[in-house]
Design a protein around this motif. Structure first.
Motif, short mmCIF file in Angstrom:
data_model
loop_
_atom_site.label_atom_id
_atom_site.label_comp_id
_atom_site.label_asym_id
_atom_site.label_seq_id
_atom_site.Cartn_x
_atom_site.Cartn_y
_atom_site.Cartn_z
N GLN B 477 -53.42 1.63 2.77
CA GLN B 477 -52.09 1.33 2.24
C GLN B 477 -52.05 -0.05 1.60
OE1 GLN B 477 -48.53 3.11 2.30
NE2 GLN B 477 -49.16 1.79 0.65
N ARG B 520 -36.13 -1.39 5.56
CA ARG B 520 -36.68 -0.38 4.67
C ARG B 520 -35.82 -0.27 3.41
NH1 ARG B 520 -36.28 5.09 3.27
NH2 ARG B 520 -34.72 5.86 4.70
N ASP B 523 -33.69 5.34 0.07
CA ASP B 523 -34.42 6.44 -0.58
C ASP B 523 -34.34 6.29 -2.10
OD1 ASP B 523 -34.85 7.33 1.94
OD2 ASP B 523 -33.57 9.11 1.82
N ILE B 526 -36.65 3.64 -3.39
CA ILE B 526 -38.05 4.11 -3.37
C ILE B 526 -38.31 5.04 -4.56
CG2 ILE B 526 -39.79 5.40 -2.06
CD1 ILE B 526 -38.23 4.60 0.49
N ARG B 527 -37.35 5.93 -4.80
CA ARG B 527 -37.51 6.92 -5.89
C ARG B 527 -37.54 6.26 -7.25
NH1 ARG B 527 -33.46 10.11 -3.48
NH2 ARG B 527 -32.00 9.30 -5.03
N GLU B 530 -40.59 0.67 -8.79
CA GLU B 530 -41.89 0.30 -8.23
C GLU B 530 -41.69 -0.66 -7.07
OE1 GLU B 530 -44.91 1.33 -8.58
OE2 GLU B 530 -44.24 2.84 -10.02
N VAL B 533 -41.18 1.12 -3.80
CA VAL B 533 -42.42 1.64 -3.21
C VAL B 533 -43.20 0.49 -2.56
CG1 VAL B 533 -44.54 2.92 -3.65
CG2 VAL B 533 -42.51 3.40 -4.99
N LEU B 536 -41.54 -0.39 0.63
CA LEU B 536 -41.80 0.65 1.65
C LEU B 536 -43.21 0.45 2.24
CD1 LEU B 536 -41.05 3.26 3.18
CD2 LEU B 536 -42.05 4.54 1.29
N ALA B 537 -44.18 0.15 1.35
CA ALA B 537 -45.55 -0.08 1.82
C ALA B 537 -45.58 -1.23 2.83
CB ALA B 537 -46.47 -0.38 0.63
N PHE B 539 -43.11 -2.43 4.57
CA PHE B 539 -42.33 -2.05 5.77
C PHE B 539 -43.19 -1.19 6.71
CE2 PHE B 539 -39.48 0.94 7.91
CZ PHE B 539 -38.59 0.07 8.53
N MET B 540 -43.89 -0.22 6.12
CA MET B 540 -44.74 0.66 6.94
C MET B 540 -45.89 -0.12 7.56
SD MET B 540 -44.77 4.12 4.65
CE MET B 540 -45.80 5.06 5.76
N HIS B 543 -44.81 -1.98 10.60
CA HIS B 543 -44.60 -1.16 11.79
C HIS B 543 -45.85 -0.44 12.26
CE1 HIS B 543 -40.47 -1.95 10.61
NE2 HIS B 543 -40.19 -1.77 11.88
#
Lengths: 115, 565
Positions: B477, B520, B523, B526-527, B530, B533, B536-537, B539-540, B543
């Motif tokens: 990621q 986060r 939605d 994210i959609r 850029e 996204v 989100l990367a 954030f993930m 966690h």
């Protein structure tokens, strides 16, 4: 087809099942959106993405899934995901994305719900 | 601590009295299955049936004390959870050795030693994992299961016992068949209590076929009510027994910590990792319970994993249920007739019960071994140690011809197999780099290289597969995100360092730092962007790891991920 992702189709009554196998990242995420776009364009109203064989998904893959879900909603079609278990489920939870999709347990459970 | 929705009555809840009592009875029924362990050990020590009955009563009282010690946190003692105590299979092999060598005094003296040792190592538990990694612990559990099975068969097949009659074979088969049938095809309580029901079937069959004809006098002579007063006051110590009992003490400590972690996970919806204070207190209480057993004249005890499994299955983990189970055990200890009924158990019933119990211990051991990635070294540790352990049972001449001081080490499959595993484990640590690096030249090869690198290193280190998956994801990621969003150029260097408790992954690259936001993106973000996204990367990734840090060092951007192992 990019390295790492295989896409297969099957039909079960009114549901078009798309089985995804391998890893989904930015090298192949677009394939997923294109696939779903194609199915919607062909008039499919019930699409089930089976993720049982997925090893992991990156943020690019989640974006593709969100775009596909949005696309389905705009065309009055239903798009659901099933077989979200193990590490893949962890990734959905990690991204706080469980509520962003219609997630329906196992493939059999999902088919029963969508039929 | 937040109560999970799967629990009907959580730790702090007070269920209706009837619920507590019914669950208490079920827990005691599960715990009672292990009464066969003191029976087989006391018989090996040559104790008469009436003495065995009295010792069992004392032992049942010890189980009640042990259960309360776990529930109540008194200073450093106790886990604070409903975690019933039972007699343990782990001590069966060393206890049989001690019982045969020095009778009851040596059995109780060495049990006392084992309990003290377990209590002493409770605070050092975390460090023990380096010497006893899971695949070695799993092997120890596997060998315990094997020793329970072989000690059962010895009761019927050893050269120095009377050969079994056809009636005994018949009753043994019927008992085992009842247990197996209920376990495979039964449902609900019948399945959960299949071993106990099988025992009842065996007793009835033995009584009808005359196998218990000589034992009823002992049962008749035992009063309905009596005090479970300790009657045995002699203890002995033998240095040659230290190793077998030390291995059992460490194995019970590790098992207790695992069972208590199960309790913690079951009772806390937000559980992330074991609460070491509660775990240490629980292992300490477990050791103290075995100390009391040694002092009072009982065999060693341990936390009951099946009882905790039952609590999870029925969704009732209230402390009140633990107290109910303890009260029922106390009442049972005041009923000498009940203990006498267990004491006269014919071998045709005892053998299948031990075989049945041994089977599940063996499978549990295999599962623990399989919980780690296994490379060639670890495969050799397990394979060679297993063969060594089995050879100790198959070739008793090995121990007979060994010097007296080390004969007990070789004479038991559990001890010999464990010692070989520990030795090989230490030997094979030589040459295993605890730090390894890989260079990813382009984002396109990021996934493949990260997967190959962590699969190889995970096997060499014996790391947990779930942690290796998380580490792999972190690299994949991050490489993807920095290539897309951080103007990354040139190679990316991944360095992973591992010890039994930590996996640290350092990723260095030329380009801008990736941020790890704690919120986060929506939605829609994210959609449609850029930046969504990218966030989100981050954030993930935040966690995905237990700790995450990014910094600039020597002109490079560095992301560091820490995983608790």
């Amino acid at each position: 087809m990019s390295e790492g992702l295989k896409i297969a189709h099957a039909r079960s009554g009114p549901v078009c099942v798309v089985t995804l196998t391998g890893r989904i990242d930015n090298s192949n995420a677009k394939q997923v959106s294109t696939e779903v776009d194609g199915l919607i364009g062909a008039g499919e109203k019930n699409i089930l993405l089976d993720l049982a064989g997925v090893i992991y998904l990156t943020s690019a893959a989640f974006r593709a899934l969100l775009v596909a879900t949005d696309q389905a909603e705009r065309n009055a079609a239903r798009l659901a995901l099933c077989s979200i278990t193990g590490h893949v489920r962890d990734l959905f939870e990690m991204g706080g994305l469980m509520d962003s999709f219609t997630i329906l347990g196992s493939r059999d459970e999902a088919l029963a719900r969508l039929a | 601590m937040r109560k999970p929705p799967t629990l009907i009555y959580g730790l702090e809840d007070t269920p209706p009295l009837v619920v507590s009592a019914f669950n208490g009875v079920q827990h005691v029924a599960l715990v009672a299955i292990n009464f066969i362990y003191p029976l087989v050990i006391f018989r090996a020590a040559g104790a008469p049936l009436e003495v065995i009955g009295s010792l069992l009563s004392t032992g049942i009282l010890v189980l009640a004390i042990g259960t309360v010690l776990q529930i109540r946190r008194m200073g450093p003692l106790g886990s604070g959870y409903m975690c019933p105590t039972t007699f343990t299979a782990t001590y069966v092999a060393p206890s049989l050795l001690a019982a045969r060598l020095g009778g009851l005094p040596l059995l109780f003296g060495m049990t006392l030693f084992g309990g003290i040792l377990e209590a002493a190592i409770a605070p050092l538990l975390n460090r023990l994992r380096a010497i006893f990694p899971p695949e070695v612990s799993g092997l120890v559990i596997l060998l315990i299961g094997l020793s329970v099975g072989t000690s059962a068969l010895r009761l019927m097949l050893a050269a120095n016992v009377a050969p079994p009659s056809e009636t005994e074979w018949g009753v043994a088969f019927l008992t085992l068949a009842a247990m197996v049938a209920l376990n495979v095809w039964g449902t609900g309580p019948a399945r959960m209590l299949c071993a106990l029901i099988g025992l009842v079937v065996g007793y009835v069959a033995a009584a009808f076929t005359g196998l218990m004809a000589g034992s009823f006098a002992t049962l008749d002579a035992a009063p309905w009510v009596g005090l479970p007063i300790p009657t045995h006051f002699a203890w002995a110590f033998d240095a040659t027994m230290i190793a077998p009992f030390a291995i059992a003490a460490i194995a019970t400590a590790l098992k207790a910590s695992g069972t208590i972690a199960m309790c913690q996970r079951m009772n806390d919806a937000d559980w992330v990792r074991p609460d070491m204070k509660s775990t240490t207190g629980g292992v300490l209480a477990d050791g103290v319970s075995t100390v009391i057993a040694g002092l009072a004249g009982a065999v060693a005890t341990n936390t009951s994993t099946p009882a905790v499994g039952l609590a999870a299955a029925v969704g009732v983990s209230s402390r009140q249920v633990g107290y109910a189970a303890a009260i029922i055990l106390v009442l049972m200890s005041f009923m000498p007739k009940l203990s006498a009924l267990f004491a006269i158990m014919p071998r045709a019933v005892m053998v299948p019960a031990l075989l049945f119990a041994g089977t599940f211990i063996i499978i549990n051991g295999i599962q623990v071994i399989a919980s780690r990635l296994l490379d060639v070294r670890r495969s050799l540790v397990i394979g060679l140690s297993l063969v060594a352990g089995a050879s100790a049972d198959i070739f008793p001449a090995l121990a007979a011809s060994a010097p007296k001081a080390i004969a007990p080490l070789i004479g038991s499959s559990l001890t010999f197999g464990t010692i070989i595993a520990l030795g090989l484990n230490l030997l094979f640590r030589l040459g295993v780099k605890r730090k390894a690096s890989v260079t990813i030249e382009s984002p396109q090869e990021g996934s493949r290289k990260a997967e190959e690198f962590f699969a190889k290193q995970g096997g060499a280190w014996g790391a947990r597969p779930d942690i290796i998956k998380r580490a792999t994801f972190a690299v994949v990621q991050l490489v993807e995100a920095v290539a897309e969003n951080c103007d990354q150029h040139g190679p990316v260097t991944v360095t992973a360092s591992f010890d039994e408790f930590n996996l640290d992954v350092r990723i260095a690259y030329e380009g801008a730092l990736l941020e790890f936001p704690d919120r986060r993106p929506s939605d829609r973000e994210i959609r449609e962007s850029e930046d969504g996204v990218r966030r989100l990367a981050g954030f993930m990734l935040r966690h995905n790891a237990d700790r995450v840090r990014s910094e600039r060092a020597n002109g490079m951007s560095v992301a560091q991920f820490h995983f608790d192992h």
